[in-house]
Design a protein around this motif. Structure first.
Motif, PDB file in Angstrom:
ATOM      1  N   ILE A 262      97.900 -17.449  45.644  1.00 26.78           N
ATOM      2  CA  ILE A 262      98.041 -16.101  46.013  1.00 26.78           C
ATOM      3  C   ILE A 262      98.567 -16.294  47.442  1.00 26.78           C
ATOM      4  O   ILE A 262      98.741 -17.446  48.211  1.00 26.78           O
ATOM      5  CB  ILE A 262      96.923 -15.282  46.016  1.00 26.78           C
ATOM      6  N   GLY A 263      98.933 -15.251  48.178  1.00 23.98           N
ATOM      7  CA  GLY A 263      99.606 -15.111  49.510  1.00 23.98           C
ATOM      8  C   GLY A 263      98.318 -15.350  50.488  1.00 23.98           C
ATOM      9  O   GLY A 263      97.133 -15.019  50.179  1.00 23.98           O
ATOM     10  N   CYS A 264      98.624 -15.940  51.574  1.00 15.82           N
ATOM     11  CA  CYS A 264      97.504 -16.273  52.616  1.00 15.82           C
ATOM     12  C   CYS A 264      98.151 -15.996  54.075  1.00 15.82           C
ATOM     13  O   CYS A 264      99.029 -16.556  54.326  1.00 15.82           O
ATOM     14  CB  CYS A 264      97.256 -17.502  52.499  1.00 15.82           C
ATOM     15  N   LYS A 268     103.428 -16.676  51.710  1.00 15.06           N
ATOM     16  CA  LYS A 268     103.562 -15.967  50.550  1.00 15.06           C
ATOM     17  C   LYS A 268     102.817 -16.765  49.216  1.00 15.06           C
ATOM     18  O   LYS A 268     101.955 -15.880  48.429  1.00 15.06           O
ATOM     19  CB  LYS A 268     104.959 -15.630  49.819  1.00 15.06           C
ATOM     20  N   LYS A 320      88.983 -10.221  51.161  1.00 14.79           N
ATOM     21  CA  LYS A 320      90.292  -9.830  51.184  1.00 14.79           C
ATOM     22  C   LYS A 320      91.016 -10.881  50.089  1.00 14.79           C
ATOM     23  O   LYS A 320      91.900 -10.581  49.354  1.00 14.79           O
ATOM     24  CB  LYS A 320      91.052 -10.149  52.537  1.00 14.79           C
ATOM     25  N   LEU A 321      90.545 -12.120  50.239  1.00 13.57           N
ATOM     26  CA  LEU A 321      91.084 -13.229  49.027  1.00 13.57           C
ATOM     27  C   LEU A 321      90.826 -12.332  47.646  1.00 13.57           C
ATOM     28  O   LEU A 321      91.704 -12.774  46.834  1.00 13.57           O
ATOM     29  CB  LEU A 321      90.504 -14.580  49.251  1.00 13.57           C
ATOM     30  N   LYS A 323      90.541  -9.634  46.505  1.00 20.36           N
ATOM     31  CA  LYS A 323      91.378  -8.543  46.166  1.00 20.36           C
ATOM     32  C   LYS A 323      92.674  -8.944  46.039  1.00 20.36           C
ATOM     33  O   LYS A 323      93.394  -8.542  44.817  1.00 20.36           O
ATOM     34  CB  LYS A 323      91.235  -7.431  47.374  1.00 20.36           C
ATOM     35  N   LYS A 324      93.333 -10.108  46.610  1.00 18.19           N
ATOM     36  CA  LYS A 324      94.533 -10.534  46.529  1.00 18.19           C
ATOM     37  C   LYS A 324      94.613 -11.351  45.077  1.00 18.19           C
ATOM     38  O   LYS A 324      95.602 -10.886  44.280  1.00 18.19           O
ATOM     39  CB  LYS A 324      95.173 -11.421  47.560  1.00 18.19           C
ATOM     40  N   TRP A 325      93.725 -11.872  44.777  1.00 19.03           N
ATOM     41  CA  TRP A 325      93.457 -12.653  43.544  1.00 19.03           C
ATOM     42  C   TRP A 325      93.397 -11.463  42.299  1.00 19.03           C
ATOM     43  O   TRP A 325      94.033 -11.853  41.167  1.00 19.03           O
ATOM     44  CB  TRP A 325      92.209 -13.580  43.394  1.00 19.03           C
ATOM     45  N   GLN A 327      94.526  -8.543  42.376  1.00 19.17           N
ATOM     46  CA  GLN A 327      96.019  -7.943  42.025  1.00 19.17           C
ATOM     47  C   GLN A 327      96.711  -9.000  41.638  1.00 19.17           C
ATOM     48  O   GLN A 327      97.564  -8.282  40.522  1.00 19.17           O
ATOM     49  CB  GLN A 327      96.363  -7.752  43.490  1.00 19.17           C
ATOM     50  N   GLU A 328      96.907 -10.114  41.714  1.00 27.76           N
ATOM     51  CA  GLU A 328      97.716 -11.045  40.986  1.00 27.76           C
ATOM     52  C   GLU A 328      97.478 -11.149  39.478  1.00 27.76           C
ATOM     53  O   GLU A 328      98.278 -11.209  38.640  1.00 27.76           O
ATOM     54  CB  GLU A 328      97.647 -12.324  41.783  1.00 27.76           C
TER      55      GLU A 328
END
Length: 402
Positions: A262-264, A268, A320-321, A323-325, A327-328
């Motif tokens: 994921i993005g960090c 990206k 936050k991480l 949430k991105k995970w 979404q991916e």
């Protein structure tokens, strides 16, 4: 005394009825163990071309192996049916084929597009075959070419393919193992069908069948597990590759382990997460005769690597991480569903879930489920949890910037 002797004699006579002996015995030096079977369409004929990978016992033995011949030999025969083709093997093989040890069955892509219904009957009917054999689809090649390719590390290619499939499922899950009995059940699914993992050849396929091709540090040809083949009414209709194949594994509860990037911050794709657990529940509802599928996905994992400065001791950063995970993963699942809907084939068992919870509505929809599935609304809910940051809670990059 006489009565005792007579009783023992009668007992022995009765026991002999239940002692079958060795009436169906077969000597080891009279049989050939088939480890893998390949099915292709015969060129220019309405027949099956069946290839079988037979073990050379003297070459796989650590004590008596000479290295002068390959560890396996691949024979091929044609016939109107698979049964006939296997019996035709008597013309070219010095021993009787024993198919009870088959662990890999490969079907050529061209034959898979024409349909597999006729082939499944043989494997379900034959008393020597096993319904636990793994089924694979040869991607952009013929099954015979896959069986002919020799492999390093594992001397028997069938064992190597099985090992690659198992490793891919545990570590990547961009696909999963599908056994024969699961394919048979999936082939009967209305408005859809099963998904079957693909296998392809990378490199020089002509040199892959020669022993010299594996006596180098980089093999001339490599067998790779690649993608999932989608079926409808027993016919191959398309492929799910990469992340969409993993999305399918998530929906079907087949994901055992994987790595999601994921993005960090400014990167990206700067952070990798190891997925350790994944569970999906399917709920259905019908409103105005339009089905809605609800997917509830829960995943747990740990951080594998970071390329940016994040303080993992702060729960806010972890959320936050997560949430991105989520979404991916939602994106991958939605893409897999979109590709299946495009082909109008329910490879996820949504129709079966609808039948369990809305029997009356299913009766109205089952005959046209392929079209209704393509129009169905699918809501995806993903919940993720990062349980462990790894062996280091404060990233090296973060400590350098303090």
């Amino acid at each position: 005394m006489k009565r005792t002797v007579f009783s023992l004699f009668c007992l022995l006579c009765v026991c002999t009825v239940f002692l079958t002996g060795c009436w169906d015995q077969r000597e080891l030096n009279k049989i050939a163990l088939v480890m893998a079977l390949g099915l292709d369409k015969a060129k220019g004929k309405e027949e099956y071309r069946v290839s079988y990978q037979v073990v050379n016992p003297t070459e796989i033995s650590g004590k008596t192996g000479t290295g002068r011949t390959t560890p396996v030999t691949v024979y091929s025969n044609s016939g109107s049916t698979i049964f006939e083709a296997l019996r035709n093997a008597a013309e070219v093989t010095p021993r009787q084929l024993m198919i009870s040890h088959i662990n890999i069955i490969v079907i050529g892509e061209e034959l898979a597009k024409e349909g597999v219904h006729g082939m499944l009957d043989f494997f379900e009917r034959d008393d020597e075959g096993r319904l636990t054999s793994n089924l694979l689809i040869a991607k952009n090649t013929e099954a015979e070419e896959v069986l002919k390719t020799l492999t390093p590390i594992e001397r028997v290619p069938a064992i190597a393919i099985e090992g690659k499939l198992e490793t891919m499922v545990k570590k990547l899950s961009k696909g999963y193992s599908v056994e024969m009995d699961e394919v048979i059940r999936g082939a009967l699914r209305k408005g859809g069908g099963p998904v079957i993992s693909g296998v392809e050849l990378i490199g020089n396929t002509k040199s892959g069948s020669k022993a010299s091709g594996i006596k180098i540090t980089t093999p001339a040809a490599v067998i790779r597990i690649s993608g999932l083949a989608m079926f409808k009414q027993g016919k191959l209709v398309g492929w799910l590759n990469g992340e969409t194949a993993r999305g399918t594994a998530v929906i079907n509860n087949k994901l055992r382990g994987s790595a999601v990037t994921i993005g960090c911050k400014q990167k990206k794709r700067g952070l990798s997460i190891e997925v350790r657990r994944s569970k999906t529940k399917i709920r259905t509802s019908v409103r105005n005769h339009i089905p809605t599928i609800h997917l509830f996905i829960k995943q747990e994992g740990s951080i594998g690597q970071i390329f940016c400065a994040i303080d993992l001791k702060k729960s806010k950063e972890i959320r936050k991480l997560e949430k991105k995970w989520a979404q991916e993963m939602k994106k991958e699942v939605q893409e897999a569903i979109a590709q299946a809907q495009k082909k109008q084939t329910d490879v996820f068992g949504f129709g079966e879930a609808l039948e369990r919870t809305n029997k009356r509505e299913w009766i109205k929809m089952e005959n046209d489920w392929g079209n209704l599935f393509a129009k169905s609304k699918v809501e995806v809910h993903v919940e993720t949890r990062i349980r462990r940051p790894g062996m280091r809670s404060i990233p090296y990059l973060f400590s350098e910037t303090k």
